[in-house]
Design an enzyme around this catalytic site. Structure first.
Site, PDB file in Angstrom:
ATOM      1  N   ASN A 118      14.099   4.073  28.809  1.00 57.11           N
ATOM      2  CA  ASN A 118      14.723   3.020  29.654  1.00 57.11           C
ATOM      3  C   ASN A 118      13.844   1.912  30.280  1.00 57.11           C
ATOM      4  OD1 ASN A 118      16.592   2.813  32.356  1.00 57.11           O
ATOM      5  ND2 ASN A 118      14.650   3.356  33.179  1.00 57.11           N
ATOM      6  N   TYR A 182      13.534 -11.401  26.531  1.00 60.92           N
ATOM      7  CA  TYR A 182      14.391  -9.567  26.938  1.00 60.92           C
ATOM      8  C   TYR A 182      15.517  -9.542  25.880  1.00 60.92           C
ATOM      9  CZ  TYR A 182      17.331  -6.766  29.897  1.00 60.92           C
ATOM     10  OH  TYR A 182      18.025  -5.790  30.499  1.00 60.92           O
TER      11      TYR A 182
HETATM   12  P1  NDP Z   1      13.671  -1.272  37.243  1.00 64.62           P
HETATM   13  O1  NDP Z   1      12.889  -2.479  37.306  1.00 64.62           O
HETATM   14  O2  NDP Z   1      14.213  -0.781  38.487  1.00 64.62           O
HETATM   15  O3  NDP Z   1      12.855  -0.069  36.587  1.00 64.62           O
HETATM   16  C1  NDP Z   1      11.818  -0.346  35.629  1.00 64.62           C
HETATM   17  C2  NDP Z   1      11.031   0.678  35.373  1.00 64.62           C
HETATM   18  O4  NDP Z   1       9.981   0.611  34.142  1.00 64.62           O
HETATM   19  C3  NDP Z   1      10.095   1.354  36.627  1.00 64.62           C
HETATM   20  O5  NDP Z   1      10.151   2.643  36.581  1.00 64.62           O
HETATM   21  C4  NDP Z   1       8.950   0.900  36.224  1.00 64.62           C
HETATM   22  O6  NDP Z   1       7.835   1.595  36.845  1.00 64.62           O
HETATM   23  C5  NDP Z   1       8.869   0.970  34.771  1.00 64.62           C
HETATM   24  N1  NDP Z   1       7.865   0.011  34.014  1.00 64.62           N
HETATM   25  C6  NDP Z   1       7.765  -1.183  34.403  1.00 64.62           C
HETATM   26  N2  NDP Z   1       6.666  -1.658  33.645  1.00 64.62           N
HETATM   27  C7  NDP Z   1       6.389  -0.565  32.826  1.00 64.62           C
HETATM   28  C8  NDP Z   1       5.283  -0.392  31.759  1.00 64.62           C
HETATM   29  N3  NDP Z   1       4.413  -1.602  31.419  1.00 64.62           N
HETATM   30  N4  NDP Z   1       5.004   0.803  31.161  1.00 64.62           N
HETATM   31  C9  NDP Z   1       5.862   1.901  31.661  1.00 64.62           C
HETATM   32  N5  NDP Z   1       6.630   1.698  32.532  1.00 64.62           N
HETATM   33  C10 NDP Z   1       7.061   0.729  33.205  1.00 64.62           C
HETATM   34  O7  NDP Z   1      14.782  -1.627  36.280  1.00 64.62           O
HETATM   35  P2  NDP Z   1      16.298  -1.035  36.023  1.00 64.62           P
HETATM   36  O8  NDP Z   1      16.448   0.268  36.669  1.00 64.62           O
HETATM   37  O9  NDP Z   1      17.028  -2.228  36.657  1.00 64.62           O
HETATM   38  O10 NDP Z   1      16.676  -1.088  34.468  1.00 64.62           O
HETATM   39  C11 NDP Z   1      16.460  -0.078  33.686  1.00 64.62           C
HETATM   40  C12 NDP Z   1      16.917  -0.366  32.315  1.00 64.62           C
HETATM   41  O11 NDP Z   1      18.296  -0.751  32.405  1.00 64.62           O
HETATM   42  C13 NDP Z   1      16.355  -1.138  31.675  1.00 64.62           C
HETATM   43  O12 NDP Z   1      16.290  -0.873  30.110  1.00 64.62           O
HETATM   44  C14 NDP Z   1      17.094  -2.377  31.536  1.00 64.62           C
HETATM   45  O13 NDP Z   1      16.980  -3.409  30.679  1.00 64.62           O
HETATM   46  C15 NDP Z   1      18.498  -1.961  31.705  1.00 64.62           C
HETATM   47  N6  NDP Z   1      19.456  -2.806  32.283  1.00 64.62           N
HETATM   48  C16 NDP Z   1      19.301  -3.079  33.575  1.00 64.62           C
HETATM   49  C17 NDP Z   1      20.255  -3.955  34.203  1.00 64.62           C
HETATM   50  C18 NDP Z   1      20.347  -4.447  35.659  1.00 64.62           C
HETATM   51  O14 NDP Z   1      20.950  -5.265  35.975  1.00 64.62           O
HETATM   52  N7  NDP Z   1      19.536  -3.703  36.507  1.00 64.62           N
HETATM   53  C19 NDP Z   1      21.165  -4.737  33.161  1.00 64.62           C
HETATM   54  C20 NDP Z   1      21.182  -4.354  32.038  1.00 64.62           C
HETATM   55  C21 NDP Z   1      20.344  -3.424  31.609  1.00 64.62           C
HETATM   56  P3  NDP Z   1       6.245   1.154  37.172  1.00 64.62           P
HETATM   57  O15 NDP Z   1       6.406  -0.351  37.765  1.00 64.62           O
HETATM   58  O16 NDP Z   1       5.945   1.983  37.903  1.00 64.62           O
HETATM   59  O17 NDP Z   1       5.893   1.069  35.783  1.00 64.62           O
HETATM   60  C1  2M3 Z   2      16.174  -5.096  35.528  1.00 67.68           C
HETATM   61  C2  2M3 Z   2      14.839  -5.284  35.788  1.00 67.68           C
HETATM   62  C3  2M3 Z   2      16.883  -5.993  35.022  1.00 67.68           C
HETATM   63  C4  2M3 Z   2      16.387  -7.312  34.858  1.00 67.68           C
HETATM   64  C5  2M3 Z   2      14.990  -7.502  35.321  1.00 67.68           C
HETATM   65  C6  2M3 Z   2      15.434  -9.345  34.720  1.00 67.68           C
HETATM   66  C7  2M3 Z   2      18.045  -8.935  34.104  1.00 67.68           C
HETATM   67  C8  2M3 Z   2      19.038  -9.258  35.154  1.00 67.68           C
HETATM   68  C9  2M3 Z   2      18.682  -8.086  33.248  1.00 67.68           C
HETATM   69  C10 2M3 Z   2      20.704  -8.069  32.161  1.00 67.68           C
HETATM   70  C11 2M3 Z   2      22.351  -8.707  32.152  1.00 67.68           C
HETATM   71  C12 2M3 Z   2      22.346 -10.215  32.005  1.00 67.68           C
HETATM   72  C13 2M3 Z   2      23.497 -12.018  32.860  1.00 67.68           C
HETATM   73  C14 2M3 Z   2      21.738 -12.370  31.094  1.00 67.68           C
HETATM   74  C15 2M3 Z   2      21.477 -10.809  31.358  1.00 67.68           C
HETATM   75  N1  2M3 Z   2      14.255  -6.357  35.403  1.00 67.68           N
HETATM   76  N2  2M3 Z   2      14.638  -8.788  35.121  1.00 67.68           N
HETATM   77  C16 2M3 Z   2      16.569  -8.475  34.485  1.00 67.68           C
HETATM   78  C17 2M3 Z   2      15.475 -10.794  34.110  1.00 67.68           C
HETATM   79  C18 2M3 Z   2      20.423  -9.279  34.400  1.00 67.68           C
HETATM   80  N3  2M3 Z   2      20.139  -8.424  32.994  1.00 67.68           N
HETATM   81  O1  2M3 Z   2      20.377  -7.481  31.229  1.00 67.68           O
HETATM   82  N4  2M3 Z   2      23.474 -10.750  32.778  1.00 67.68           N
HETATM   83  C19 2M3 Z   2      22.519 -12.989  31.722  1.00 67.68           C
HETATM   84  C20 2M3 Z   2      23.194  -7.958  32.981  1.00 67.68           C
HETATM   85  C21 2M3 Z   2      23.305  -7.808  31.683  1.00 67.68           C
END
Ligand code: NDP
Ligand code: 2M3
Length: 291
Positions: A118, A182
């Protein structure tokens, strides 16, 4: 109208019949006592998944870089009812850490039933000019480390008939501006893990692979990243985390979670699925299958 009655309605009935006959119901007990690894679990969707798994009585080993946050998440997991909860802090930029992490997690729980991938490296919305250095980092953290983690976990997952869960994005199925690196990393996950899923099918490896295609989710990081650039409704992280776990427990190939109901239909890509189904029939795998 006659066309609708003659073809579309029976097709719809067939589709719904097929859908409901092959889709089991999710029950939270499915996760009770399961040994689950969650990466990127210090905040956002990863943390919510850890909380749901704990409520369901799973064993969890969590990772991220921030030890301080992980400590808090682990203690809340124990309060919520986790069978056991541990963390190992480190960065997924380091492939040696990724590999050792899985081995240690396996030792802590006596095996692994589910590996939830994740984490992503920090990224902001920007035009791609020439930043190959940051592209390389994004590919290493968001893609390559997922492969390393899976390779290290596979022997344990084979033993438990377990699951690999890959958290991806709509940006891994369609393209939009400002997320070139990304998006490349998320498309790579689809290419790699969907291929591995087919290989598992053809070589009778009983390890499921669930690719999760998420729309915008209301995590703090994502809301900060998109603020001032685009406005689209963000779906709740708690429900998102639960849908991922449900799909994984039911061993689905793909989970779609977005606030717009047409997303799974429009991104589901029936053309690709038909082509993949037809091309599989042309293979003779004898050379690659043991015994
Ligand atoms: P967050 O930024 O809230 O969480 C990211 C996590 O990754 C944190 O626990 C962070 O912890 C960890 N992390 C960051 N850098 C590193 C590193 N170098 N090594 C190990 N761990 C790391 O992200 P989201 O919860 O929003 O996103 C989670 C997943 O969902 C991702 O795969 C994202 O692509 C996907 N996603 C999210 C969307 C959104 O709108 N939120 C949309 C589409 C997909 P720490 O900094 O302590 O290392
Ligand atoms: C989690 C943590 C998400 C992000 C992040 C950036 C983007 C926010 C990821 C998407 C979706 C998308 C419209 C492109 C992509 N750190 N940093 C993100 C930049 C939106 N993200 O994956 N939507 C355009 C929502 C699907």
């Amino acid at each position: 109208m006659a066309f609708m009655k003659k073809y579309l309605l029976p097709l719809l009935v067939l589709f719904l019949g097929y859908y409901y006959s092959t889709h089991d119901e999710f029950r939270p007990e499915m996760l009770k006592g399961k040994r689950v690894v969650v990466t990127g679990a210090s905040k956002g969707i990863g943390r919510e998944m850890a909380y749901h798994l704990s409520r369901m009585g799973a064993h969890v080993v969590l990772t991220a870089r921030s030890e301080e946050s992980l400590q808090k998440v682990v203690s809340r997991c124990l309060d919520l009812g986790a069978a056991s909860a541990h963390y190992i802090a480190g960065t997924m930029e380091d492939m040696a850490f990724a590999e050792q992490f899985v081995v240690k997690a396996g030792k802590l729980m006596g095996g692994v039933d589910m590996l939830i991938l994740n984490h992503i490296t920090q990224s902001s919305l920007s035009l791609f000019h020439d930043d190959v250095r940051s592209l390389r980092k994004v590919m290493e953290v968001n893609f390559l480390s997922y492969v390393v983690l899976s390779v290290a976990a596979l022997p344990m997952l084979k033993q438990s008939n377990g699951s690999i869960v890959v958290v991806s994005s709509m940006a891994g199925k369609m393209t939009q501006p400002l997320v070139a690196s990304y998006s490349a990393s998320k498309f790579a996950l689809d290419g790699f893990f969907s291929t591995i899923r087919k290989e598992h099918l053809m070589t009778s490896v009983n390890v499921s692979i669930t690719l999760c295609v998420l729309g915008l989710i209301d995590t703090e990081t994502a809301m900060k990243a998109v603020s001032g650039v685009f406005t689209s409704p963000a779906a709740p992280k708690e429900e998102c985390a639960l849908e991922i776990i449900k799909g994984a427990a039911l061993r689905k190939d793909e989970v779609y979670y977005d606030s717009w109901i047409w997303t799974p239909i429009l991104l589901g890509n029936p053309g690709r699925r038909i082509m993949e189904f037809l091309s599989l029939r042309k293979y003779n795998m004898d050379k690659f299958v043991n015994n």
